[in-house]
Design an enzyme around this catalytic site. Structure first.
Site, PDB file in Angstrom:
ATOM      1  N   LYS B  83      13.061  36.892  65.470  1.00  0.00           N
ATOM      2  CA  LYS B  83      11.718  37.477  65.650  1.00  0.00           C
ATOM      3  C   LYS B  83      10.993  36.743  66.769  1.00  0.00           C
ATOM      4  O   LYS B  83      11.026  35.507  66.839  1.00  0.00           O
ATOM      5  CB  LYS B  83      10.942  37.370  64.330  1.00  0.00           C
ATOM      6  N   SER B 158       5.746  43.327  59.569  1.00  0.00           N
ATOM      7  CA  SER B 158       5.746  43.127  60.997  1.00  0.00           C
ATOM      8  C   SER B 158       7.127  42.805  61.587  1.00  0.00           C
ATOM      9  O   SER B 158       7.345  42.998  62.778  1.00  0.00           O
ATOM     10  CB  SER B 158       4.788  41.996  61.363  1.00  0.00           C
ATOM     11  N   SER B 182       5.966  40.925  55.322  1.00  0.00           N
ATOM     12  CA  SER B 182       6.542  41.288  56.622  1.00  0.00           C
ATOM     13  C   SER B 182       8.049  41.084  56.747  1.00  0.00           C
ATOM     14  O   SER B 182       8.625  41.458  57.768  1.00  0.00           O
ATOM     15  CB  SER B 182       5.847  40.513  57.741  1.00  0.00           C
TER      16      SER B 182
END
Lengths: 97, 511
Positions: B83, B158, B182
């Site tokens: 990420k 997310s 997330s």
């Protein structure tokens, strides 16, 4: 509970966000709805309940004071928006008065 | 099936074993995944940056290590999607924000460093909602990622880019961060496994902060065992993170290898069900609870009365912390600077830069947090939310006196269409309804696929929650569910993903 457009403009100023008039209109409506929804926390009878600031609840965390090499200054300054004489260059911070 | 396809569809555990046995080199494995990204990412858009050269260099070093007869870790040579919220010295770190576009960090996050030390090959940086604020990746300044099951749907968020990359076989492993769900929510809607470890179990040093008392890094993978292997690789005390727990890593790999729920007490959370939940989500959830009973678990219903206040408390606490954390983006030391014309003051430059560099959701949350923390409203909002946090922790404590784990659906609905909730913050926030309680309490939780919703054929996630540092229980339950469902299907869950078929064609980008 509701929030006015003027209050949102004040929040934007405190938040250092130079918002446009259109953005203020748009956010004022949305923040009003969100604040109305999150205000539900006030329904909970919480007198005498201690607040939780943190899930880990650690206190006074220390580590040994060991000297370690710092980040390379040139490397760091290479990512700065502006640098001068091996330092960050920033806009003026004082007004003339 | 072509050889390259065989390489990308293996589990991470199989890949590591093949590398260790010399059946495939880490370089071949990495090339196969880079090719897969090249072929499919024009449609999925999981990656913001692909680092082919550093990835191949990392793979070469694993191959050299093996050739020299040196020991390899349990994930050596296995590719991973990271990420874009973790700092990396050899790839940019943007957090999905214009304000950090092109920023090349001068140091590695502890998690990045641990992955490198384990011989894990970092393929690139994945798309995310800006500064991890969102549930769909639509808040990324660089455009949304797509759900590999159906390219018109969101991959969740997310950590949506990380979830989409794993579901699209671009990487067997990915790292996400969970602040309000997330990791688990994108895991659920992409049909993969997502784990939020106990808060403090995985280091936040070098993780760009959103809400510091909640942010928790964790794995996204296609199998429960792979998640456990990655969980173990990234965990453990870090002196550079003062909230890192100085405690042994729970035995997650052993639990994943021997999933057994016989005699385990499972509590179904009464409050995480009912109105607002899609019928197909509840159908598959209830079936999975019955499955656990047939496997020997003792199932009861448990009430956690304050969970219904978790969402409003979260949307006060997280924005409050974000308004403070994001003050560091002041246009002075790194990132974007707008309007520095020699006349404008630092404060004017700061305000212009932040107004230009931040997207709408980030601005909303900064202002909401500023409001909740302001002197006149502090007690009524932030103070009250912190008290609710205590009540939620007490609900968990009471529940865990009766049962060993709690279960619920991971999300109220399956993946929703791109655009449907993009400018309706309250609708978007509901995606995290079931995942937020564990974030506020700091305990451990997993989402494991439990079937397809009959009404639309999309994946449903089953959430398991365990007490602080009892992360191994997640793997016992999720491993048992996975094994039973795989046996019933005769195939892995993702083999059913119909949308993935079209990804193999080099056609034009998804709509």
């Amino acid at each position: 509970m509701s929030i006015t457009r003027d209050e949102v403009a004040h929040l934007a100023k405190l938040s250092r966000l130079a918002l446009t008039e259109d953005e203020l209109d748009h956010f004022a409506g949305q923040l009003d709805v969100i604040i109305g929804a999150v205000a539900r926390v006030q329904e909970v009878a919480a007198a005498g309940i201690p607040p939780t600031t943190h899930a880990a609840n650690l206190e006074n965390v220390y580590r040994d004071d060991v000297i370690a090499p710092p980040l390379d200054a040139d490397l760091v300054l290479s990512q700065a928006p502006a640098a001068q004489a091996a330092r960050f260059r920033v806009p003026r911070i004082l007004t003339e008065e | 099936m072509a050889a390259a396809d065989e390489l990308t569809t293996m589990t991470a555990a199989e890949m590591a074993a093949a590398v260790a046995a010399g059946e495939v080199s880490a370089v071949e494995l990495t090339r196969a995944h880079l090719d897969r990204i090249e072929l499919t990412d024009v449609k999925v858009r999981a990656f913001l940056h692909v680092g082919a050269e550093p990835a191949l260099a990392a793979a070469r070093s694993v191959d050299e290590r093996r050739a020299a007869g040196r020991p390899l870790g349990p994930l050596a040579g296995v590719p991973l999607a990271l990420k874009d919220v973790f700092t990396t010295t050899d790839m940019p770190t943007t957090c999905g924000s214009k304000i950090l576009a092109g920023w090349q960090p001068p140091y590695d996050a502890t998690l990045t460093r641990r992955l490198r030390d384990a011989g894990v090959v970092i393929l690139g940086k994945t798309n995310m909602d800006e500064f991890a604020m969102g549930s769909s990746t639509e808040n990324s300044a660089f455009g949304p990622s797509r759900n590999p099951w159906d390219l018109n749907l969101v991959p969740g968020g997310s950590s949506g880019g990380s979830a989409a990359a794993v579901a699209a076989y671009q990487a067997p492993l990915a790292i996400g961060t969970d602040t309000g769900g997330s990791i688990r929510q994108p895991g659920a809607v992409c049909g993969i496994v997502g784990v939020k470890p106990t808060y403090g179990g995985s280091s936040r040093f070098g993780l760009v902060a959103f809400a510091s008392s909640l942010d928790t890094p964790g794995p996204l993978t296609r199998t429960v065992l792979d998640a456990a292997l990655l969980h173990e690789a990234i965990s453990g005390h870090d002196p550079n993170d003062s909230t890192s727990l100085d405690a042994p890593v729970p035995p997650v790999v052993a639990a994943a290898r021997n999933p057994d729920v016989a005699g385990l007490r499972v509590g179904v959370v009464a409050e995480l069900s009912g109105d607002g939940y899609a019928p197909g989500v509840l159908t598959r959830f209830n079936e999975t609870v019955e499955l656990l009973e047939t496997l020997g678990a003792k199932v009861t219903e448990v009430s956690c009365p304050h969970f219904t206040y978790a969402l409003p408390a979260y949307y006060l606490i997280a924005p409050s912390e974000c308004s403070s954390n994001l003050a560091r983006f002041d246009a002075m030391r790194y990132g974007l600077r707008i309007g520095d014309d020699g006349v404008a003051s630092a404060e004017e430059v700061m305000s212009l830069t932040r107004a230009t560099g931040f997207g709408a959701e980030v601005k909303r949350r900064i202002m909401l947090g500023t409001y909740a923390l302001s002197s006149g409203y502090y007690d009524a909002y932030y103070g009250k939310a912190q008290q609710v946090r205590t009540l939620i922790i007490r609900d968990f404590e009471a529940a865990f006196e009766q049962v060993d784990v709690l279960v619920s659906p991971t999300t109220p609905t399956t993946a929703f269409p791109i655009g449907e909730r993009a400018d309706d913050p309250m609708a978007m926030y509901l995606a995290d309804l079931c995942t937020i309680p564990s974030d506020l309490a700091g305990n451990a939780a997993i989402s494991v696929p439990c079937g397809l919703a009959p009404e639309n054929g999309l994946p449903v996630g089953f959430q398991v929650m365990a007490p602080v540092l009892a992360d191994d229980r997640l793997y016992r339950v999720a491993g048992a569910v996975e094994a039973a469902l795989d046996a019933r299907r005769g195939a892995s869950f993702l083999a059913q993903a119909r949308g993935l078929a079209g990804l193999d064609e080099t056609a034009e980008a998804g709509r």
